[in-house]
Design a protein around this motif. Structure first.
Motif, short mmCIF file in Angstrom:
data_model
loop_
_atom_site.label_atom_id
_atom_site.label_comp_id
_atom_site.label_asym_id
_atom_site.label_seq_id
_atom_site.Cartn_x
_atom_site.Cartn_y
_atom_site.Cartn_z
N GLU A 181 30.54 -62.21 48.87
CA GLU A 181 31.83 -62.22 49.56
C GLU A 181 33.02 -62.27 48.60
O GLU A 181 34.13 -61.86 48.95
N GLY A 182 32.80 -62.78 47.39
CA GLY A 182 33.84 -62.81 46.38
C GLY A 182 34.94 -63.82 46.61
O GLY A 182 36.02 -63.72 46.00
N ILE A 183 34.69 -64.84 47.43
CA ILE A 183 35.75 -65.82 47.71
C ILE A 183 36.14 -66.58 46.45
O ILE A 183 37.28 -67.05 46.33
N GLU A 184 35.22 -66.69 45.51
CA GLU A 184 35.50 -67.44 44.28
C GLU A 184 36.53 -66.71 43.40
O GLU A 184 37.14 -67.32 42.53
N LEU A 185 36.72 -65.41 43.63
CA LEU A 185 37.68 -64.62 42.85
C LEU A 185 38.95 -64.31 43.64
O LEU A 185 39.83 -63.60 43.12
N ALA A 186 39.05 -64.82 44.86
CA ALA A 186 40.16 -64.43 45.74
C ALA A 186 41.52 -64.76 45.13
O ALA A 186 42.44 -63.92 45.12
N HIS A 187 41.69 -65.97 44.63
CA HIS A 187 42.99 -66.35 44.07
C HIS A 187 43.30 -65.54 42.81
O HIS A 187 44.42 -65.05 42.64
N ALA A 188 42.30 -65.40 41.93
CA ALA A 188 42.51 -64.64 40.70
C ALA A 188 42.88 -63.20 41.02
O ALA A 188 43.77 -62.61 40.39
N ARG A 189 42.22 -62.61 42.01
CA ARG A 189 42.49 -61.22 42.39
C ARG A 189 43.94 -61.04 42.84
O ARG A 189 44.61 -60.09 42.45
N GLN A 190 44.43 -61.98 43.64
CA GLN A 190 45.80 -61.86 44.13
C GLN A 190 46.82 -62.21 43.05
O GLN A 190 47.86 -61.55 42.93
N CYS A 208 32.53 -54.38 41.42
CA CYS A 208 31.48 -54.91 42.28
C CYS A 208 30.20 -54.89 41.48
O CYS A 208 29.71 -53.82 41.10
N THR A 209 29.64 -56.05 41.19
CA THR A 209 28.45 -56.12 40.35
C THR A 209 27.18 -56.30 41.18
O THR A 209 26.13 -56.65 40.64
N PHE A 210 27.29 -56.05 42.48
CA PHE A 210 26.13 -56.05 43.37
C PHE A 210 25.73 -54.60 43.64
O PHE A 210 26.56 -53.69 43.60
N ALA A 211 24.46 -54.37 43.94
CA ALA A 211 23.95 -53.00 44.02
C ALA A 211 24.39 -52.24 45.26
O ALA A 211 24.53 -51.02 45.22
N ASP A 212 24.63 -52.91 46.36
CA ASP A 212 24.87 -52.26 47.64
C ASP A 212 26.16 -51.42 47.62
O ASP A 212 27.25 -51.97 47.47
N PRO A 213 26.07 -50.09 47.78
CA PRO A 213 27.28 -49.27 47.80
C PRO A 213 28.26 -49.65 48.91
O PRO A 213 29.47 -49.55 48.73
N ALA A 214 27.73 -50.10 50.05
CA ALA A 214 28.61 -50.49 51.15
C ALA A 214 29.47 -51.69 50.76
O ALA A 214 30.63 -51.80 51.19
N ALA A 218 33.54 -51.94 50.69
CA ALA A 218 34.25 -53.02 51.37
C ALA A 218 35.21 -53.72 50.41
O ALA A 218 36.35 -54.05 50.77
N GLU A 219 34.76 -53.95 49.18
CA GLU A 219 35.63 -54.56 48.17
C GLU A 219 36.84 -53.67 47.89
O GLU A 219 37.97 -54.15 47.77
N ALA A 220 36.60 -52.38 47.78
CA ALA A 220 37.69 -51.45 47.48
C ALA A 220 38.71 -51.40 48.62
O ALA A 220 39.92 -51.35 48.39
N LYS A 231 39.97 -49.42 40.75
CA LYS A 231 38.89 -50.40 40.73
C LYS A 231 37.90 -50.10 39.61
O LYS A 231 37.58 -48.94 39.35
N ALA A 232 37.41 -51.16 38.98
CA ALA A 232 36.35 -51.02 37.98
C ALA A 232 35.00 -50.94 38.70
O ALA A 232 34.83 -51.47 39.80
N LEU A 233 34.06 -50.30 38.03
CA LEU A 233 32.73 -50.09 38.60
C LEU A 233 31.68 -50.24 37.49
O LEU A 233 31.97 -49.99 36.32
N VAL A 234 30.47 -50.58 37.89
CA VAL A 234 29.37 -50.63 36.93
C VAL A 234 28.20 -49.77 37.37
O VAL A 234 27.19 -49.71 36.68
#
Length: 303
Positions: A181-190, A208-214, A218-220, A231-234
């Motif tokens: 969900e990325g809530i731990e990065l929410a403040h840093a992102r904003q 997004c460092t998780f495998a799921d393209p969906a 959603a992050e984007a 956006k950065a990608l891996v």
């Protein structure tokens, strides 16, 4: 569905929607996937993505690799080891000899380090007959200090036209638990977005460092709502979905044009605003619609 007449003019940082990290010695399958995905920028990573024993091979083959990436239409970047690291000078020399467009600085958190690296880049440019200042520098902000000090990093050199928000290293530095969900990065992102905009540079959202393209899509989409345009990608398989999320659709382009037309007609009648499909279009909304139209046109979107 968007259609394109040609590749967009990627000299503009805000049009570089995808920044894909790859290792310095990609296998044949990984390289073909990278070329096929048509990322806007490919970052060849000589730091974390290339184990130390493989770095000499990566540096030796860098010119050929960047040549293939450029032939495929990508802007090229090389993430070098930072000044002071044992591999720093060799990494930078290889990157500059290979003609990289952008040098990426990992763990960027001090203006002095940016200035040191920029001076070294300038020396290489002079030695190689390149225009001094033509190589960009990308701070990768993956520590709490780097995120907090992105304005000073931007002010350290005119080479800095964008900065990239980290994910895994940043979460570790924050002592945060990593989640999909990325809530731990929410403040840093904003905060990163706010400070980068205040500094006049383009913020690049964390990968997004998780495998799921969906999940990457959603992050984007979430990042775009916040104000990110890049956006950065891996993972190469995330590129198409991220491009779709960060590119105005033909429908959005039509809607923006209708809002502009309604507002301008209302102003011509002496009215302060226009009601369009239930939304009061005022000056800020009109400006945002104009910006979307302009961006869509630069990206080759047709309605």
């Amino acid at each position: 569905m968007n259609t394109r007449s040609e590749r967009p003019p990627l000299a503009d940082p805000d049009l570089r929607r995808s920044w894909l990290f790859i290792g310095g010695v990609p296998g044949a399958a990984a390289l073909e996937a990278t070329l096929a995905c048509r990322a806007d920028v490919v970052i060849v990573d000589l730091e974390d993505f290339t184990p130390p024993p493989s770095r000499p091979e990566a540096r030796a083959s860098l010119a050929a690799l960047l040549g293939r990436l450029r032939a495929g239409g990508a802007i090229t970047s090389v993430r070098v080891n930072a000044p002071g690291h044992d591999d720093a000078e060799a990494d930078l020399a290889a990157a500059m000899a290979a003609g990289t467009d952008i040098v990426a600085l990992p763990m960027a958190d001090r203006a002095e380090t940016v200035q040191t690296l920029c001076a070294a880049i300038a020396a290489h440019e002079s030695q190689r007959g390149r225009a001094v200042g033509s190589t960009e520098l990308l701070p990768v902000c993956e520590t709490a200090r780097g995120v907090a000090d992105v304005r000073s990093l931007a002010a350290a050199s005119a080479r800095v036209r964008a900065a990239l928000l980290g994910a895994e290293d940043l979460a570790a530095d924050l002592c945060a638990e990593r989640t999909a969900e990325g809530i731990e990065l929410a403040h840093a992102r904003q905060r990163f977005l706010l400070d980068a905009r205040a500094a006049g540079i383009e913020p690049i959202d964390a990968p997004c460092t998780f495998a799921d393209p969906a999940l990457a899509v959603a992050e984007a989409r979430h990042a775009r709502r916040l104000g990110y345009r890049c956006k950065a990608l891996v993972r190469a398989e995330h590129v198409a979905g991220v491009h779709g999320a960060l590119t105005p659709s033909a429908g959005e382009l039509r809607q923006a044009r209708a809002m502009v037309a309604a507002f301008e007609a209302a102003r011509a009648r002496g009215e302060d605003r226009a009601l369009h499909e239930g939304l009061w279009v005022e000056v800020p909304t009109w400006r945002a619609a104009l910006r979307l139209i302009e961006r869509a046109c630069r990206l080759g979107v047709r309605d």
